[in-house]
Design a protein around this motif. Structure first.
Motif, PDB file in Angstrom:
ATOM      1  N   GLY A  20       0.803  -1.324  -0.018  1.00 39.24           N
ATOM      2  CA  GLY A  20       0.039  -0.042   0.038  1.00 39.24           C
ATOM      3  C   GLY A  20       0.902   1.265   0.056  1.00 39.24           C
ATOM      4  N   SER A  21       2.061   1.285   0.274  1.00 46.42           N
ATOM      5  CA  SER A  21       2.989   2.380   0.275  1.00 46.42           C
ATOM      6  C   SER A  21       3.328   2.966  -1.228  1.00 46.42           C
ATOM      7  CB  SER A  21       4.211   2.208   0.955  1.00 46.42           C
ATOM      8  OG  SER A  21       5.177   1.137   0.345  1.00 46.42           O
ATOM      9  N   LEU A  22       3.760   4.234  -1.290  1.00 45.42           N
ATOM     10  CA  LEU A  22       4.070   4.899  -2.515  1.00 45.42           C
ATOM     11  C   LEU A  22       5.800   4.847  -2.612  1.00 45.42           C
ATOM     12  CD1 LEU A  22       1.590   7.870  -2.989  1.00 45.42           C
ATOM     13  CD2 LEU A  22       1.550   5.610  -4.024  1.00 45.42           C
ATOM     14  N   THR A  23       6.069   4.530  -3.937  1.00 41.95           N
ATOM     15  CA  THR A  23       7.774   4.287  -4.165  1.00 41.95           C
ATOM     16  C   THR A  23       7.962   6.142  -4.084  1.00 41.95           C
ATOM     17  OG1 THR A  23       7.139   4.408  -6.497  1.00 41.95           O
ATOM     18  CG2 THR A  23       7.581   2.353  -5.524  1.00 41.95           C
ATOM     19  N   SER A  24       9.412   6.229  -3.898  1.00 44.33           N
ATOM     20  CA  SER A  24       9.813   7.627  -3.792  1.00 44.33           C
ATOM     21  C   SER A  24      11.109   7.499  -4.548  1.00 44.33           C
ATOM     22  CB  SER A  24       9.849   8.123  -2.228  1.00 44.33           C
ATOM     23  OG  SER A  24      11.088   7.156  -1.578  1.00 44.33           O
ATOM     24  N   ALA A  25      11.998   8.590  -4.317  1.00 46.24           N
ATOM     25  CA  ALA A  25      13.309   8.594  -5.157  1.00 46.24           C
ATOM     26  C   ALA A  25      14.427   7.963  -4.300  1.00 46.24           C
ATOM     27  CB  ALA A  25      13.722  10.248  -4.925  1.00 46.24           C
ATOM     28  N   GLU A  26      14.099   7.356  -3.163  1.00 42.96           N
ATOM     29  CA  GLU A  26      14.872   6.685  -2.251  1.00 42.96           C
ATOM     30  C   GLU A  26      14.962   5.445  -2.855  1.00 42.96           C
ATOM     31  OE1 GLU A  26      17.130   7.951  -0.158  1.00 42.96           O
ATOM     32  OE2 GLU A  26      16.359   9.959  -0.627  1.00 42.96           O
ATOM     33  N   PRO A  27      15.888   4.380  -2.656  1.00 44.92           N
ATOM     34  CA  PRO A  27      16.077   3.009  -2.942  1.00 44.92           C
ATOM     35  C   PRO A  27      14.748   2.374  -2.350  1.00 44.92           C
ATOM     36  CG  PRO A  27      18.201   3.722  -2.417  1.00 44.92           C
ATOM     37  CD  PRO A  27      17.182   4.711  -2.093  1.00 44.92           C
ATOM     38  N   VAL A  28      13.990   1.543  -3.177  1.00 42.35           N
ATOM     39  CA  VAL A  28      12.790   0.683  -2.464  1.00 42.35           C
ATOM     40  C   VAL A  28      13.631  -0.733  -1.489  1.00 42.35           C
ATOM     41  CG1 VAL A  28      11.038   1.279  -4.046  1.00 42.35           C
ATOM     42  CG2 VAL A  28      12.599  -0.635  -4.808  1.00 42.35           C
ATOM     43  N   LEU A  29      14.793  -1.106  -2.193  1.00 45.22           N
ATOM     44  CA  LEU A  29      15.404  -2.208  -1.431  1.00 45.22           C
ATOM     45  C   LEU A  29      16.909  -2.263  -1.706  1.00 45.22           C
ATOM     46  CD1 LEU A  29      13.407  -5.203  -2.919  1.00 45.22           C
ATOM     47  CD2 LEU A  29      13.146  -4.555  -0.722  1.00 45.22           C
ATOM     48  N   ILE A  30      17.638  -2.608  -0.519  1.00 44.60           N
ATOM     49  CA  ILE A  30      19.365  -2.577  -0.787  1.00 44.60           C
ATOM     50  C   ILE A  30      19.436  -3.965  -0.546  1.00 44.60           C
ATOM     51  CG2 ILE A  30      21.190  -1.695   0.281  1.00 44.60           C
ATOM     52  CD1 ILE A  30      20.138   0.918   0.867  1.00 44.60           C
ATOM     53  N   PHE A  31      20.336  -4.472  -1.496  1.00 45.30           N
ATOM     54  CA  PHE A  31      20.825  -5.806  -1.428  1.00 45.30           C
ATOM     55  C   PHE A  31      22.080  -5.954  -0.863  1.00 45.30           C
ATOM     56  CE2 PHE A  31      17.341  -5.779  -4.385  1.00 45.30           C
ATOM     57  CZ  PHE A  31      16.814  -6.864  -4.400  1.00 45.30           C
ATOM     58  N   GLU A  32      22.497  -6.992  -0.389  1.00 46.01           N
ATOM     59  CA  GLU A  32      23.961  -7.598  -0.190  1.00 46.01           C
ATOM     60  C   GLU A  32      24.454  -8.376  -1.227  1.00 46.01           C
ATOM     61  OE1 GLU A  32      25.078  -6.912   4.423  1.00 46.01           O
ATOM     62  OE2 GLU A  32      23.662  -8.555   4.049  1.00 46.01           O
ATOM     63  N   ASP A  33      25.186  -8.109  -1.998  1.00 43.41           N
ATOM     64  CA  ASP A  33      25.429  -8.633  -3.355  1.00 43.41           C
ATOM     65  C   ASP A  33      26.400  -9.839  -3.029  1.00 43.41           C
ATOM     66  OD1 ASP A  33      25.566  -9.731  -5.926  1.00 43.41           O
ATOM     67  OD2 ASP A  33      26.758  -7.965  -6.548  1.00 43.41           O
ATOM     68  N   PHE A  34      25.847 -11.196  -3.112  1.00 41.43           N
ATOM     69  CA  PHE A  34      26.613 -12.509  -2.798  1.00 41.43           C
ATOM     70  C   PHE A  34      27.833 -12.732  -3.839  1.00 41.43           C
ATOM     71  CE2 PHE A  34      23.150 -14.776  -0.095  1.00 41.43           C
ATOM     72  CZ  PHE A  34      23.237 -13.843   0.527  1.00 41.43           C
ATOM     73  N   SER A  35      27.839 -11.771  -4.951  1.00 41.54           N
ATOM     74  CA  SER A  35      28.936 -11.984  -5.887  1.00 41.54           C
ATOM     75  C   SER A  35      30.136 -11.332  -5.597  1.00 41.54           C
ATOM     76  CB  SER A  35      28.420 -11.588  -7.294  1.00 41.54           C
ATOM     77  OG  SER A  35      28.184 -10.102  -7.269  1.00 41.54           O
ATOM     78  N   GLN A  36      29.914 -10.450  -4.443  1.00 40.87           N
ATOM     79  CA  GLN A  36      31.102  -9.797  -3.720  1.00 40.87           C
ATOM     80  C   GLN A  36      31.616 -10.322  -2.621  1.00 40.87           C
ATOM     81  OE1 GLN A  36      32.065  -6.570  -4.925  1.00 40.87           O
ATOM     82  NE2 GLN A  36      30.666  -6.891  -6.521  1.00 40.87           N
ATOM     83  N   PRO A  37      32.977 -10.213  -2.106  1.00 36.07           N
ATOM     84  CA  PRO A  37      33.660 -10.887  -1.172  1.00 36.07           C
ATOM     85  C   PRO A  37      32.965 -10.575   0.047  1.00 36.07           C
ATOM     86  CG  PRO A  37      35.194  -9.706  -2.546  1.00 36.07           C
ATOM     87  CD  PRO A  37      33.996  -9.027  -2.921  1.00 36.07           C
ATOM     88  N   PHE A  38      32.724 -11.527   1.189  1.00 38.11           N
ATOM     89  CA  PHE A  38      32.341 -11.618   2.376  1.00 38.11           C
ATOM     90  C   PHE A  38      33.149 -10.921   3.463  1.00 38.11           C
ATOM     91  CE2 PHE A  38      29.462 -14.171   0.101  1.00 38.11           C
ATOM     92  CZ  PHE A  38      28.136 -13.969   0.794  1.00 38.11           C
ATOM     93  N   GLN A  39      32.589 -10.112   4.442  1.00 40.16           N
ATOM     94  CA  GLN A  39      33.568 -10.044   5.509  1.00 40.16           C
ATOM     95  C   GLN A  39      32.701  -9.767   6.903  1.00 40.16           C
ATOM     96  OE1 GLN A  39      35.014  -6.129   4.475  1.00 40.16           O
ATOM     97  NE2 GLN A  39      33.282  -4.806   5.191  1.00 40.16           N
ATOM     98  N   PHE A  40      33.261  -9.852   8.030  1.00 37.84           N
ATOM     99  CA  PHE A  40      32.611  -9.966   9.228  1.00 37.84           C
ATOM    100  C   PHE A  40      33.000  -8.629  10.039  1.00 37.84           C
ATOM    101  CE2 PHE A  40      33.167  -9.786  13.870  1.00 37.84           C
ATOM    102  CZ  PHE A  40      31.912 -10.225  14.267  1.00 37.84           C
ATOM    103  N   GLU A  41      32.087  -7.819  10.440  1.00 33.74           N
ATOM    104  CA  GLU A  41      32.021  -6.479  11.026  1.00 33.74           C
ATOM    105  C   GLU A  41      31.503  -6.620  12.456  1.00 33.74           C
ATOM    106  OE1 GLU A  41      31.001  -3.085   9.002  1.00 33.74           O
ATOM    107  OE2 GLU A  41      32.303  -3.570   7.043  1.00 33.74           O
ATOM    108  N   GLY A  42      32.328  -6.166  13.662  1.00 25.98           N
ATOM    109  CA  GLY A  42      31.616  -5.834  14.769  1.00 25.98           C
ATOM    110  C   GLY A  42      32.308  -4.890  15.514  1.00 25.98           C
ATOM    111  N   VAL A  43      31.958  -4.722  16.870  1.00 26.96           N
ATOM    112  CA  VAL A  43      32.165  -3.694  17.764  1.00 26.96           C
ATOM    113  C   VAL A  43      32.706  -4.617  19.044  1.00 26.96           C
ATOM    114  CG1 VAL A  43      31.774  -1.550  19.124  1.00 26.96           C
ATOM    115  CG2 VAL A  43      30.818  -2.090  16.493  1.00 26.96           C
ATOM    116  N   VAL A  44      33.809  -4.044  19.658  1.00 28.26           N
ATOM    117  CA  VAL A  44      34.247  -4.529  20.808  1.00 28.26           C
ATOM    118  C   VAL A  44      34.693  -3.256  21.655  1.00 28.26           C
ATOM    119  CG1 VAL A  44      36.629  -4.718  20.157  1.00 28.26           C
ATOM    120  CG2 VAL A  44      35.948  -5.836  22.192  1.00 28.26           C
TER     121      VAL A  44
END
Length: 404
Positions: free
Chosen positions: A229-253
Motif C-alpha cells: 500500500g505504500s508509494l515509491t519515492s526517489a529513495e531506494p526501495v530495496l538494498i541488497f547485499e550482493d553475494f557475488s562480492q567478497p564476504f567480511q565480518f564486522e563487529g564492535v568491541v
C-alpha cells in the motif's frame, strides 16, 4: 576380711565407671569443642601457587556482510500492491520481490504520454516562433544594406509580421536576444521531454512484466523501505547485499577487551545456532569507534560462506608463562596495594594452631579466573581462596578443603 574384699570390689567397680564417665565427658567436650569451633572459627579453602599461562576468551558480536551492496530503485509515486520479501531474506536471481498496482501504473503511463504530447506542442510552437523571428531579422537586414540604392519590396503581410514580431514597429531591430531566449527555452523543453520519455520507457517495461519486480542477482535483503500500500519515492526501495562480492565480518568491541585485539589475531566465526563455523578467521582491520569502542573487520575467504547474518567471532589468547599464579578470589586489594592471605602455623601452650597472615604482592596480569603475582610467597604456602566468614590477620582459622 570378707568385708574389705567387698569394699575393694565395689571401689574397683566404681573406679572403672568413673574412668568410663571421664572419658565419655572428655569425648563429649572434644566433640562439643569441635562443633563450637565449626561455628566460631572460620572454615577456609586453600591452594598452593600454580605455574601457568593466563588465558583470555573474547567474543565479538557483529554481522557477516558483503563488501558490495546494490540499491534497487523504482519509478516514483507508484503504489505497492504486495511485498514478498523482508529484511535478511536470501533471494536468488529471478525471485519475485514485489508487485505494483496495475491500475495506478496504467494511469501513470497515460499521464506521462499526455505530458509528452504537451511537450511536443510547446516545442513546435517555440520552433515556429524562433523561425519567424529569424525570418524577420533576415528580412530587415536585407532591406537596410548601406550603399544599396534599391528599395526592397515589402508586402503588407510581411510588414504586419515585422511589426508584430518587434512589438514596437521597428521591423525587428534589436530583437536578436528574444530569438536566443526562445531557442534556449526550446532546448530545455526538449531535455525535459527526454527525461519523461526515459521514465515512460521504464513504466512500459513494468507494464510488460505485469507489475512484477524480480531480483536480478542473488543476495540478501539488507534494507526494505516499502510495504503493502505504500508509494515509491526517489529513495531506494530495496538494498541488497550482493553475494557475488567478497564476504567480511564486522563487529564492535569495547572496554578492557580491546587491550589484546590486534590485526592478524585469529579466531573462530559462528553464525546462527552454531550451524556455521569457520576456523582461522583473521582480523584484518581495527579502527576506533564511538565512545571508546573499536570496530573489528575480518576478511572471509572466497567460497567459505554463502549467506549473510548475525555472527560471533571468538578469540583465545594466552599470556606468557608465570611461576606464581593464584585464583582471582585469593587476591585482595586495599589502599596500600594488593595482598593474599596465607595460613601460618603458630605455637601456643595449647599446641599448634592455624592463623591468618597477610602477604603483600604485586599484580602482574589478571584474567577472569587467575592472577599472576610477585611477592614473598612460596610453593609450600597455603593460600586462602575461600572462607565461610570474614577473616582477619592474626585470627585463627581452620582448613576445611585444599584445592589441587
Amino acid at each position: 576380711m570378707q568385708l574389705k574384699e567387698e569394699i575393694g570390689q565395689i571401689a574397683c567397680k566404681w573406679g572403672k565407671h568413673a574412668v568410663v564417665i571421664f572419658l565419655s565427658v572428655m569425648a563429649f567436650l572434644t566433640l562439643l569443642s569441635r562443633v563450637v569451633d565449626s561455628y566460631v572459627i572460620p572454615q577456609t579453602s586453600v591452594c598452593n601457587l600454580a605455574e601457568m599461562q593466563l588465558t583470555y576468551e573474547l567474543e565479538v558480536k557483529g554481522r557477516v556482510m558483503t563488501k558490495g551492496r546494490r540499491a534497487l530503485y523504482c519509478q516514483e509515486n507508484l503504489r505497492i500492491e504486495n511485498v514478498w520479501v523482508q529484511e535478511n531474506d536470501i533471494v536468488q536471481k529471478g525471485d519475485l520481490l514485489f508487485t505494483l498496482d496495475m491500475e495506478e501504473l496504467q494511469s501513470k503511463i497515460a499521464q506521462m504520454e499526455q505530458e509528452i504530447h504537451k511537450y511536443d506542442l510547446q516545442i513546435a510552437d517555440m520552433k515556429h516562433a524562433s523561425q519567424a523571428q529569424a525570418d524577420l531579422q533576415n528580412f530587415h537586414a536585407g532591406g537596410t544594406v548601406e550603399g544599396d540604392g534599391n528599395v526592397p519590396i515589402v508586402t503588407p503581410d510581411q510588414a504586419n509580421e515585422a511589426v508584430t514580431g518587434s512589438g514596437s514597429g521597428d521591423l525587428g531591430l534589436g530583437s536578436g536576444g528574444a530569438g536566443i531566449e526562445e531557442s534556449n527555452a526550446a532546448f530545455i523543453q526538449q531535455m525535459e521531454k527526454k527525461q519523461v520519455e526515459e521514465s515512460l520507457q521504464q513504466l512500459y517495461l513494468l507494464r510488460e512484466a505485469k507489475g512484477q519486480v524480480c531480483a536480478e542477482y542473488a543476495g540478501s535483503i539488507f534494507t526494505c523501505a516499502i510495504s503493502t500500500g505504500s508509494l515509491t519515492s526517489a529513495e531506494p526501495v530495496l538494498i541488497f547485499e550482493d553475494f557475488s562480492q567478497p564476504f567480511q565480518f564486522e563487529g564492535v568491541v569495547g572496554g578492557n577487551q580491546n587491550l589484546f585485539v590486534e590485526e592478524g589475531l585469529e579466531g573462530t566465526l559462528e553464525m546462527g545456532n552454531d550451524d556455521v563455523i569457520l576456523e582461522g578467521v583473521k582480523i584484518s582491520k581495527v579502527g576506533e569507534g564511538e565512545e571508546g569502542t573499536y570496530r573489528i573487520t575480518a576478511e572471509l575467504a572466497d567460497g567459505s560462506l554463502s549467506r549473510t547474518g548475525n555472527a560471533v567471532l571468538g578469540f583465545t589468547k594466552e599470556s606468557k608463562r608465570y611461576r606464581k599464579c593464584v585464583p582471582s578470589s585469593a587476591l585482595h586489594e586495599e589502599r596500600s596495594g594488593y595482598y593474599v592471605m596465607v595460613v601460618d602455623e603458630e605455637k601456643t601452650i595449647l599446641g599448634i594452631r592455624s592463623v591468618v597472615q597477610y602477604v603483600p604482592v604485586t599484580l602482574i596480569e589478571q584474567n577472569d579466573e587467575y592472577a599472576a603475582v610477585e611477592g614473598n610467597i612460596s610453593e609450600d604456602d597455603k593460600i586462602i581462596v575461600d572462607t565461610n566468614k570474614e577473616v582477619k590477620e592474626g585470627k585463627r582459622v581452620r582448613i576445611a578443603e585444599e584445592w589441587s
